[in-house]
Design an enzyme around this catalytic site. Sequence first.
Site, PDB file in Angstrom:
ATOM      1  CG  HIS A 101       4.534  13.189  17.100  1.00 24.09           C
ATOM      2  ND1 HIS A 101       4.601  14.577  17.097  1.00 24.09           N
ATOM      3  CD2 HIS A 101       5.728  12.748  16.644  1.00 24.09           C
ATOM      4  CE1 HIS A 101       5.792  14.951  16.645  1.00 24.09           C
ATOM      5  NE2 HIS A 101       6.489  13.863  16.375  1.00 24.09           N
ATOM      6  N   GLY A 104      22.656   8.600   4.314  1.00 22.18           N
ATOM      7  CA  GLY A 104      22.951   7.545   5.286  1.00 22.18           C
ATOM      8  C   GLY A 104      21.938   7.437   6.407  1.00 22.18           C
ATOM      9  CB  SER A 105      18.903   9.276   7.405  1.00 26.66           C
ATOM     10  OG  SER A 105      18.182   9.311   6.206  1.00 26.66           O
ATOM     11  NE  ARG A 106      18.037   0.889  10.969  1.00 28.21           N
ATOM     12  CZ  ARG A 106      16.941   0.364  11.492  1.00 28.21           C
ATOM     13  NH1 ARG A 106      16.020   1.153  11.982  1.00 28.21           N
ATOM     14  NH2 ARG A 106      16.783  -0.950  11.517  1.00 28.21           N
ATOM     15  CG  ASN A 132      11.043  15.294  17.494  1.00 27.00           C
ATOM     16  OD1 ASN A 132      11.683  16.275  17.839  1.00 27.00           O
ATOM     17  ND2 ASN A 132      11.441  14.510  16.531  1.00 27.00           N
ATOM     18  CE1 TYR A 133       9.529  18.669  23.748  1.00 22.80           C
ATOM     19  CE2 TYR A 133       8.950  16.377  24.148  1.00 22.80           C
ATOM     20  CZ  TYR A 133       8.608  17.728  24.109  1.00 22.80           C
ATOM     21  OH  TYR A 133       7.326  18.120  24.410  1.00 22.80           O
ATOM     22  NE  ARG A 134      13.355  19.199  15.702  1.00 23.23           N
ATOM     23  CZ  ARG A 134      12.088  19.395  16.026  1.00 23.23           C
ATOM     24  NH1 ARG A 134      11.471  18.550  16.809  1.00 23.23           N
ATOM     25  NH2 ARG A 134      11.424  20.448  15.555  1.00 23.23           N
TER      26      ARG A 134
END
Length: 336
Positions: A140, A293-295, A142-144
């Site tokens: 896994h 509204g997120s998917r 993740n970069y944000r």
Amino acid sequence: EEKEEEELRRRFMAPPVSGLRELRRRRRELRSRMELLIMETQGEVCRALAALDPGAAFAVDTWERKEGGGGISCVLQDGEVFEKAGVNVSVVFGLLSEEAARQMRSRGKSLKAKDGKLPFCAMGVSSVIHPKNPHVPTMHFNYRYFEIEEADGTKQWWFGGGTDLTPTYLNEEDAVHFHKTLKEACDKHDLKLYPKYKKWCDDYFYIKHRGERRGIGGIFFDDVDSPSKEEVFQFVKSCAKAVVPCYIPIVKRHCHDAFTPEEKLWQQLRRGRYVEFNLVYDRGTKFGLLTPGSRIESILMSLPLTARWEYMHTPPESSKEAEILEVLRNPKDWVH
């Protein structure tokens, strides 16, 4: 210029959320550079995975969020090598929900809202890879980047992210390779970063109710806003560039290993733990589920195609299964 745009298009899996022209126009701004980085990372990782699983193809799904922004979800399912591999990019903006603001304040953020409203912009690339073979670990990363505008117009910004490995069986050589590659990426910027973010990773991916970590760790950091925007961005870039070299050699080494039905069963049980962590503790999942509204499909892309929960399952003492549990209960230093 057209040549440059064509080149970018070839490297990406789909046109970027903000549009290529707009990104190029604002290319000195950090937000645009971060969006280009996450698009490039998505393309790089998808191409590297697809090369190992030629029979399978990524479904590329572009979506829009009516409150602002959108994303690109790339998912490969039921391949020869990967049971499920997803690499998502999202760029969303709008007003922070009260729930999400509360979650941030609980982490010590002082957010001064204007008439209860906090404009925000969040973007990131996130991926979970579940291979078929129990001798190939799940990975896994993740970069944000996050930006919030407060009532007086000041902007708060920070970066977060990490890369971590979840093997079904322990392979010391793989663990060392994975950690070494991440350490090299951190060391380019500051020698204090790897030990600090390695410990943070071990502490974060902790399934409290089981007393064990989700995997053998890696690096993890959040709310990083110093020494400067540029320096943190360069650090995040080095981490993102380390994803393919830290993981792909491990997949190549083991994707054709023989395995038994018992080993497959143990993989299914370990995946059950993966699901427990993601649904009970993972902050990104929680934030996504709380953002209007997120998917949902993209948020739950991290869950494996198959998993198992058996009542009171305990592996025999001194088995290969018991060996990995020992490391998950007592994290090791892999690089010294």
